[in-house]
Design an enzyme around this catalytic site. Structure first.
Site, PDB file in Angstrom:
ATOM      1  N   HIS A  91      21.474 -96.693  -4.531  1.00  0.00           N
ATOM      2  CA  HIS A  91      22.850 -95.562  -3.923  1.00  0.00           C
ATOM      3  C   HIS A  91      22.960 -95.813  -2.096  1.00  0.00           C
ATOM      4  O   HIS A  91      22.485 -96.359  -1.769  1.00  0.00           O
ATOM      5  CB  HIS A  91      21.987 -94.045  -3.923  1.00  0.00           C
ATOM      6  CG  HIS A  91      22.597 -93.045  -3.785  1.00  0.00           C
ATOM      7  ND1 HIS A  91      24.718 -93.071  -4.546  1.00  0.00           N
ATOM      8  CD2 HIS A  91      22.936 -92.427  -3.189  1.00  0.00           C
ATOM      9  CE1 HIS A  91      25.141 -92.083  -4.448  1.00  0.00           C
ATOM     10  NE2 HIS A  91      24.820 -91.423  -3.834  1.00  0.00           N
ATOM     11  N   ASP A 105      19.054 -88.276  -0.439  1.00  0.00           N
ATOM     12  CA  ASP A 105      19.651 -89.173   0.470  1.00  0.00           C
ATOM     13  C   ASP A 105      19.313 -88.173   2.612  1.00  0.00           C
ATOM     14  O   ASP A 105      19.303 -88.775   3.146  1.00  0.00           O
ATOM     15  CB  ASP A 105      21.408 -88.539   0.546  1.00  0.00           C
ATOM     16  CG  ASP A 105      22.045 -89.339  -1.032  1.00  0.00           C
ATOM     17  OD1 ASP A 105      20.861 -89.940  -0.340  1.00  0.00           O
ATOM     18  OD2 ASP A 105      22.135 -88.974  -1.797  1.00  0.00           O
ATOM     19  N   ALA A 106      18.986 -86.806   1.874  1.00  0.00           N
ATOM     20  CA  ALA A 106      18.667 -86.163   3.283  1.00  0.00           C
ATOM     21  C   ALA A 106      17.862 -86.670   3.382  1.00  0.00           C
ATOM     22  O   ALA A 106      17.440 -86.969   4.196  1.00  0.00           O
ATOM     23  CB  ALA A 106      18.257 -84.283   2.546  1.00  0.00           C
ATOM     24  N   VAL A 137      12.498 -89.433  -8.015  1.00  0.00           N
ATOM     25  CA  VAL A 137      13.361 -89.199  -9.009  1.00  0.00           C
ATOM     26  C   VAL A 137      13.693 -91.187  -9.696  1.00  0.00           C
ATOM     27  O   VAL A 137      12.669 -91.227 -10.778  1.00  0.00           O
ATOM     28  CB  VAL A 137      15.079 -89.518  -8.910  1.00  0.00           C
ATOM     29  CG1 VAL A 137      15.440 -89.385  -9.687  1.00  0.00           C
ATOM     30  CG2 VAL A 137      14.523 -87.641  -8.305  1.00  0.00           C
ATOM     31  N   GLN A 138      13.506 -92.087  -8.778  1.00  0.00           N
ATOM     32  CA  GLN A 138      13.595 -93.470  -8.696  1.00  0.00           C
ATOM     33  C   GLN A 138      12.533 -93.925  -9.275  1.00  0.00           C
ATOM     34  O   GLN A 138      12.075 -95.342  -9.504  1.00  0.00           O
ATOM     35  CB  GLN A 138      14.660 -94.412  -8.170  1.00  0.00           C
ATOM     36  CG  GLN A 138      16.715 -93.878  -8.682  1.00  0.00           C
ATOM     37  CD  GLN A 138      16.742 -94.365 -10.427  1.00  0.00           C
ATOM     38  OE1 GLN A 138      16.064 -95.666 -10.559  1.00  0.00           O
ATOM     39  NE2 GLN A 138      17.559 -93.892 -11.407  1.00  0.00           N
ATOM     40  N   GLU A 193      28.833 -87.373 -11.327  1.00  0.00           N
ATOM     41  CA  GLU A 193      27.498 -85.943 -11.278  1.00  0.00           C
ATOM     42  C   GLU A 193      28.325 -84.824 -10.877  1.00  0.00           C
ATOM     43  O   GLU A 193      28.060 -83.876 -11.863  1.00  0.00           O
ATOM     44  CB  GLU A 193      26.630 -86.764  -9.731  1.00  0.00           C
ATOM     45  CG  GLU A 193      25.882 -87.883  -9.766  1.00  0.00           C
ATOM     46  CD  GLU A 193      25.257 -87.931  -8.695  1.00  0.00           C
ATOM     47  OE1 GLU A 193      24.070 -88.848  -8.774  1.00  0.00           O
ATOM     48  OE2 GLU A 193      25.642 -87.696  -7.655  1.00  0.00           O
TER      49      GLU A 193
END
Length: 364
Positions: A124, A100-101, A40-41, A212
């Site tokens: 994050h 995150d996972a 994503v980033q 979000e």
């Protein structure tokens, strides 16, 4: 660092005028920035740093779609693209940009490569803030900080290519070297931030998860769905319902709000729209305030983090996700949206008239 006054509240911000790219390049000249994760980033941040003259490498699993994407983006295997462990070993600043996972799963590998003086960078605050659930506890002899762009990696990249900047927050969790501030700000400038505003890891993740689930995605979808349903139930066509619910907002009004503010929008709309908006906005505020309060308290208590970790770590997560996404994608409202988007002038084909005649058939 400058101070900006927001209605009597002062905030610390860093602009590109006071911390120009040349200064960021000087701070980072001896660093090897290892971007771990290319989802994503990762692409936006890695490419922007690369084109801003930073020595950036990418760490990714070989024989994966993300590895292939990095190659297609110009990263060279064995030179600027490595498997994750080698990138971790080579990097002096580790940009930990996995989900995150995935961060939880890879953490034991990352931790063993965090030798004294290195820096651990996040976009994050999740892993650090909820470390009792994630197990992410960095060594005391490394810098730990974050730069969180206020938008997707795609937006960060697009705005960079347009010569613009996406605003970002920054935070320092641990300053082991005495250089954490200059390192984090330099990285914030290098990835293409418009300006940087100060926060901390807890506030970043609390605001991010609330946003979000709230006005950025969850609440806005709920409001769209409710208004669309009411209009359709009262006999309005899919085209009219979608245009009045989504298209006018996203294509016409929100760009003007972004440029000038909501007060300007209220002052420059028709008197009928003006009167109605002024009469109704507080009713919507009062109706949703209890929901947002519950949401924030759930985030602060760690309940939302627990749900995310539990759900995203299950082996069948992707399959269940696709079912939930299909519910949105296959709804009449978003099928109408797909057709409406195809009819925008920039997307129209010569047979646009046939598309318009087939509109109702396509969405009902």
């Amino acid at each position: 660092m400058a101070k900006l006054n927001f209605g009597g509240v002062e905030e610390n911000v860093v602009t590109r005028d006071e911390f120009p790219l040349a200064k960021a390049q000087e701070v980072l000249k001896d660093e090897v920035v290892a971007v771990i994760g290319y989802g994503v980033q990762g692409p936006g941040q890695a490419l922007n740093q690369k084109e801003n003259g930073v020595n950036v490498i990418v760490g990714q699993r070989k024989n994966s779609k993300s590895w292939d994407k990095a190659v297609s983006d110009g990263f060279v295997p064995g030179e600027t693209l490595f498997d994750i462990e080698e990138a971790l070993q080579r990097g002096t600043i580790i940009c930990y940009l996995l989900s995150d996972a995935a961060q939880i799963q890879l953490w034991p590998t990352v931790k063993k490569h965090l030798t004294p003086g290195k820096a651990l960078y996040f976009s994050h605050g999740f892993g650090i803030t909820y470390n009792e659930q994630t197990g992410i506890v960095p060594p005391k002899d490394v810098d730990v900080f974050l730069v969180a762009p206020k938008g997707s990696g795609t937006s960060l990249r697009r705005m960079f290519l347009q010569g613009r900047g996406l605003n970002s927050s920054y935070a320092i969790f641990q300053d082991a070297t005495g250089r954490a501030y200059e390192r984090v700000v330099a990285l914030g400038i290098a990835i293409g931030s418009g300006y940087l505003f100060e926060t901390d890891f807890r506030k970043e993740v609390f605001s991010d998860l609330t946003g979000e689930r709230g006005t950025l995605m969850g609440a806005i979808q709920g409001i769209f769905a409710a208004q669309y349903q009411v209009l359709r139930s009262k006999g309005h066509s899919p085209s009219e319902s979608f245009n009045e619910t989504v298209e006018e907002l996203t294509q016409s009004l929100m760009p003007l709000v972004a440029e000038n503010g909501m007060d300007w929008m209220y002052a420059n709309c028709s008197t009928t729209a003006q009167r109605g908006a002024l009469d109704w906005w507080k009713k919507f505020r009062d109706a949703t305030l209890p929901v947002f309060t519950d949401l924030y308290e759930s985030v602060a208590a760690g309940k939302e983090a627990a749900k995310s970790i539990e759900s995203n770590s299950k082996p069948d997560y992707r399959e269940k996700l696709e079912v939930e996404l299909a519910e949105l994608r296959d709804s009449e409202m978003w099928r109408a949206g797909k057709t409406v988007r195809s009819l925008r002038p920039e997307n129209q084909e010569p047979a646009a008239e046939e598309n318009q005649e087939a509109f109702v058939e396509a969405v009902i």
